[in-house]
Design a protein around this motif. Structure first.
Motif, PDB file in Angstrom:
ATOM      1  N   UNK A 110     -11.361  -5.839  -4.856  1.00 24.89           N
ATOM      2  CA  UNK A 110     -11.379  -4.583  -5.607  1.00 24.89           C
ATOM      3  C   UNK A 110      -9.969  -4.039  -5.799  1.00 24.89           C
ATOM      4  N   UNK A 111      -9.152  -4.087  -4.756  1.00 29.89           N
ATOM      5  CA  UNK A 111      -7.780  -3.606  -4.818  1.00 29.89           C
ATOM      6  C   UNK A 111      -6.973  -4.387  -5.851  1.00 29.89           C
ATOM      7  N   UNK A 112      -7.077  -5.704  -5.828  1.00 34.90           N
ATOM      8  CA  UNK A 112      -6.345  -6.539  -6.776  1.00 34.90           C
ATOM      9  C   UNK A 112      -6.833  -6.300  -8.210  1.00 34.90           C
ATOM     10  N   UNK A 113      -8.142  -6.226  -8.398  1.00 30.05           N
ATOM     11  CA  UNK A 113      -8.687  -6.010  -9.739  1.00 30.05           C
ATOM     12  C   UNK A 113      -8.280  -4.648 -10.286  1.00 30.05           C
ATOM     13  N   UNK A 114      -8.385  -3.609  -9.464  1.00 28.54           N
ATOM     14  CA  UNK A 114      -8.015  -2.271  -9.927  1.00 28.54           C
ATOM     15  C   UNK A 114      -6.551  -2.221 -10.346  1.00 28.54           C
ATOM     16  N   UNK A 115      -5.670  -2.773  -9.532  1.00 24.84           N
ATOM     17  CA  UNK A 115      -4.254  -2.670  -9.862  1.00 24.84           C
ATOM     18  C   UNK A 115      -3.872  -3.521 -11.078  1.00 24.84           C
ATOM     19  N   UNK A 116      -4.574  -4.626 -11.302  1.00 27.85           N
ATOM     20  CA  UNK A 116      -4.331  -5.401 -12.530  1.00 27.85           C
ATOM     21  C   UNK A 116      -4.773  -4.610 -13.765  1.00 27.85           C
ATOM     22  N   UNK A 117      -5.945  -4.002 -13.694  1.00 31.37           N
ATOM     23  CA  UNK A 117      -6.443  -3.196 -14.810  1.00 31.37           C
ATOM     24  C   UNK A 117      -5.544  -1.984 -15.043  1.00 31.37           C
ATOM     25  N   UNK A 118      -5.153  -1.304 -13.962  1.00 27.25           N
ATOM     26  CA  UNK A 118      -4.291  -0.126 -14.090  1.00 27.25           C
ATOM     27  C   UNK A 118      -2.939  -0.499 -14.685  1.00 27.25           C
ATOM     28  N   UNK A 119      -2.398  -1.651 -14.309  1.00 27.32           N
ATOM     29  CA  UNK A 119      -1.117  -2.093 -14.866  1.00 27.32           C
ATOM     30  C   UNK A 119      -1.239  -2.326 -16.368  1.00 27.32           C
ATOM     31  N   UNK A 120      -2.325  -2.958 -16.799  1.00 24.02           N
ATOM     32  CA  UNK A 120      -2.529  -3.186 -18.236  1.00 24.02           C
ATOM     33  C   UNK A 120      -2.730  -1.872 -18.990  1.00 24.02           C
ATOM     34  N   UNK A 121      -3.503  -0.963 -18.408  1.00 25.50           N
ATOM     35  CA  UNK A 121      -3.725   0.334 -19.058  1.00 25.50           C
ATOM     36  C   UNK A 121      -2.414   1.101 -19.192  1.00 25.50           C
ATOM     37  N   UNK A 122      -1.632   1.133 -18.118  1.00 26.89           N
ATOM     38  CA  UNK A 122      -0.361   1.862 -18.176  1.00 26.89           C
ATOM     39  C   UNK A 122       0.625   1.202 -19.127  1.00 26.89           C
TER      40      UNK A 122
ATOM     41  N   UNK B  47      -0.005  -4.814  -8.149  1.00 31.28           N
ATOM     42  CA  UNK B  47      -0.981  -5.831  -8.560  1.00 31.28           C
ATOM     43  C   UNK B  47      -0.544  -7.218  -8.103  1.00 31.28           C
ATOM     44  N   UNK B  48       0.735  -7.540  -8.258  1.00 35.88           N
ATOM     45  CA  UNK B  48       1.229  -8.861  -7.854  1.00 35.88           C
ATOM     46  C   UNK B  48       1.033  -9.063  -6.359  1.00 35.88           C
ATOM     47  N   UNK B  49       1.433  -8.080  -5.566  1.00 40.29           N
ATOM     48  CA  UNK B  49       1.303  -8.233  -4.121  1.00 40.29           C
ATOM     49  C   UNK B  49      -0.158  -8.137  -3.660  1.00 40.29           C
ATOM     50  N   UNK B  50      -0.992  -7.420  -4.398  1.00 41.98           N
ATOM     51  CA  UNK B  50      -2.421  -7.402  -4.087  1.00 41.98           C
ATOM     52  C   UNK B  50      -3.056  -8.753  -4.399  1.00 41.98           C
ATOM     53  N   UNK B  51      -2.615  -9.390  -5.474  1.00 43.29           N
ATOM     54  CA  UNK B  51      -3.120 -10.729  -5.793  1.00 43.29           C
ATOM     55  C   UNK B  51      -2.673 -11.748  -4.752  1.00 43.29           C
ATOM     56  N   UNK B  52      -1.460 -11.601  -4.252  1.00 43.93           N
ATOM     57  CA  UNK B  52      -0.992 -12.483  -3.182  1.00 43.93           C
ATOM     58  C   UNK B  52      -1.846 -12.281  -1.934  1.00 43.93           C
ATOM     59  N   UNK B  53      -2.130 -11.009  -1.596  1.00 46.87           N
ATOM     60  CA  UNK B  53      -2.973 -10.705  -0.439  1.00 46.87           C
ATOM     61  C   UNK B  53      -4.384 -11.249  -0.653  1.00 46.87           C
TER      62      UNK B  53
ATOM     63  N   UNK C 279       0.811  -1.220   0.000  1.00 41.07           N
ATOM     64  CA  UNK C 279       0.000   0.000   0.000  1.00 41.07           C
ATOM     65  C   UNK C 279       0.842   1.266   0.000  1.00 41.07           C
ATOM     66  N   UNK C 280       2.078   1.153   0.411  1.00 46.13           N
ATOM     67  CA  UNK C 280       3.008   2.272   0.344  1.00 46.13           C
ATOM     68  C   UNK C 280       3.214   2.728  -1.106  1.00 46.13           C
ATOM     69  N   UNK C 281       3.032   1.814  -2.041  1.00 45.09           N
ATOM     70  CA  UNK C 281       3.214   2.129  -3.461  1.00 45.09           C
ATOM     71  C   UNK C 281       2.186   3.136  -3.973  1.00 45.09           C
TER      72      UNK C 281
END
Length: 153
Positions: free
Chosen positions: A87-99, A143-149, A24-26
């Motif tokens: 929601x956190x994992x899904x958002x960061x996966x989508x944001x990673x793909x968009x970026x 996204x990776x660490x959110x998926x692990x969580x 979450x520091x990221x």
């Protein structure tokens, strides 16, 4: 199932703990580098306006969504619900793909810059590409660490 696993050993932090826990520091670094991409794209010239529009959309969308999630986490709006971890994992996966798509397209636009562009505009676009790839790396890591969580919740 063990009691620790049943209680969902990893959860989202609240308050200022968001600024001290990984991943979450990221949020802070995603906020900074996403803002830099937004500023640089807004001030630069790109030979293909459609590409600049997509990169602007991605940077503004992710900047606003990341800011909103950070504020929601800090005020504790998630209330410890596991659906927020999803929601956190899904958002960061989508944001990673968009970026990733935005950074590749911005790199393509920078490579294809023709005569008539000053070195200042070229260097702004190079900086935008670098910061877009840094933002992509941050979102992928989050996204990776959110998926692990998410998997351990």
């Amino acid at each position: 199932m063990a009691p620790a696993a049943a209680s969902g050993g990893s959860s989202l932090p609240s308050g200022f703990a968001v600024l001290t826990t990984f991943p979450d520091l990221l949020f802070i670094f995603e906020f900074i580098f996403g803002g830099l991409v937004w500023i640089l794209i807004a001030s630069s010239l790109v030979p293909i306006p459609l590409i600049q529009g997509w990169v602007m959309f991605v940077s503004v969308f992710c900047f606003v969504a990341t800011t909103a999630l950070l504020i929601l986490y800090m005020i504790g709006a998630h209330g410890g619900e596991t659906s927020w971890i999803t929601l956190d994992a899904a958002y960061h996966c989508v944001a990673a793909l968009l970026y990733l798509s935005a950074s590749v397209l911005e790199a393509l636009a920078t490579i294809t810059m023709q005569e008539g562009f000053t070195y200042k505009h070229y260097h702004e676009n190079i900086s935008a590409v670098v910061f877009a790839y840094v933002a992509t790396l941050l979102y992928v890591t989050h996204a990776v660490f959110s998926l692990i969580r998410w998997k351990s919740s």
